[in-house]
Design an enzyme around this catalytic site. Structure first.
Site, PDB file in Angstrom:
ATOM      1  N   TYR A  53      46.798  38.009  37.938  1.00 35.59           N
ATOM      2  CA  TYR A  53      48.141  38.598  38.092  1.00 35.59           C
ATOM      3  C   TYR A  53      48.177  40.098  37.807  1.00 35.59           C
ATOM      4  CZ  TYR A  53      47.945  38.317  33.058  1.00 35.59           C
ATOM      5  OH  TYR A  53      47.535  38.457  31.762  1.00 35.59           O
ATOM      6  N   GLY A  54      47.069  40.694  37.332  1.00 38.31           N
ATOM      7  CA  GLY A  54      47.121  42.085  36.873  1.00 38.31           C
ATOM      8  C   GLY A  54      46.178  43.015  37.596  1.00 38.31           C
ATOM      9  N   THR A  55      45.388  43.758  36.826  1.00 33.25           N
ATOM     10  CA  THR A  55      44.565  44.832  37.382  1.00 33.25           C
ATOM     11  C   THR A  55      43.379  44.340  38.199  1.00 33.25           C
ATOM     12  OG1 THR A  55      43.127  45.022  35.437  1.00 33.25           O
ATOM     13  CG2 THR A  55      45.168  46.331  35.433  1.00 33.25           C
ATOM     14  N   LEU A  56      43.116  43.028  38.199  1.00 33.63           N
ATOM     15  CA  LEU A  56      42.006  42.490  39.003  1.00 33.63           C
ATOM     16  C   LEU A  56      42.444  42.080  40.414  1.00 33.63           C
ATOM     17  CD1 LEU A  56      40.298  40.355  36.219  1.00 33.63           C
ATOM     18  CD2 LEU A  56      39.306  42.356  37.350  1.00 33.63           C
ATOM     19  N   GLU A 108      38.051  40.191  29.704  1.00 40.77           N
ATOM     20  CA  GLU A 108      39.402  39.982  29.156  1.00 40.77           C
ATOM     21  C   GLU A 108      39.398  39.841  27.631  1.00 40.77           C
ATOM     22  OE1 GLU A 108      41.751  40.584  31.006  1.00 40.77           O
ATOM     23  OE2 GLU A 108      41.463  39.805  33.015  1.00 40.77           O
TER      24      GLU A 108
END
Length: 156
Positions: free
Chosen positions: A7-10, A82
């Site tokens: 859901y984020g920077t990946l 993470e």
């Protein structure tokens, strides 16, 4: 192979997506797009503007993201990336399939749109108490109109 919800920077188009393409750390195959069945608070926090999915089911929004199939090597890399289990914890979460691109030799293995699947998600139960009061988002974009641009690790 395990399924992971990103859901984020990946995600595609985000600053750390290149890790998902780096075969030297494992295999990751984009499968489709989804959203959390339950609502969660997605916040941008800390001096590096990192997106965090707070592990508080029922609060916030249905968060959208991408579903990947990853091998054990990539899963281990993601755990390290993470900082799991200290910063994030990898937990199974129910994800609603919004769009499926994954290929399968057997059509019955292709999940239908709106079907539910379980995916690992990197969320956090070890957050700062004041993060509860930050704005919540349903979709993360490092260059979004929030103005909280993510700071790459090499620039910290």
């Amino acid at each position: 192979m395990a399924r992971v919800f990103i859901y984020g920077t990946l995600k595609k188009g985000q600053p750390n997506h290149w890790h998902m393409l780096n075969s030297t750390v494992g295999r990751a195959k984009f499968q489709g797009r989804g959203r959390t069945m339950e609502k969660y608070p997605l916040v941008i926090a800390g001096k590096y503007n990192i997106p965090f999915l707070l592990n508080i089911p029922g609060m916030g929004y249905h968060v959208t993201g991408e579903i990947y199939s990853v091998d054990d090597q990539m899963l281990q890399f993601l755990d390290e990336f993470e900082d799991c289990p200290d910063m994030y914890q990898r937990t199974p979460v129910r994800i609603e399939v919004v769009e499926w691109e994954g290929k399968s030799s057997a059509p019955e293995e292709r999940p239908a749109v709106n079907s539910i699947m379980e995916c690992f998600v990197y969320s956090t139960a070890t957050y700062q108490p004041e993060w509860i009061n930050l704005p919540y988002y349903d979709n993360y974009d490092s260059l979004g109109n929030h103005g909280l641009h993510y700071v790459l690790r090499k620039n910290r």
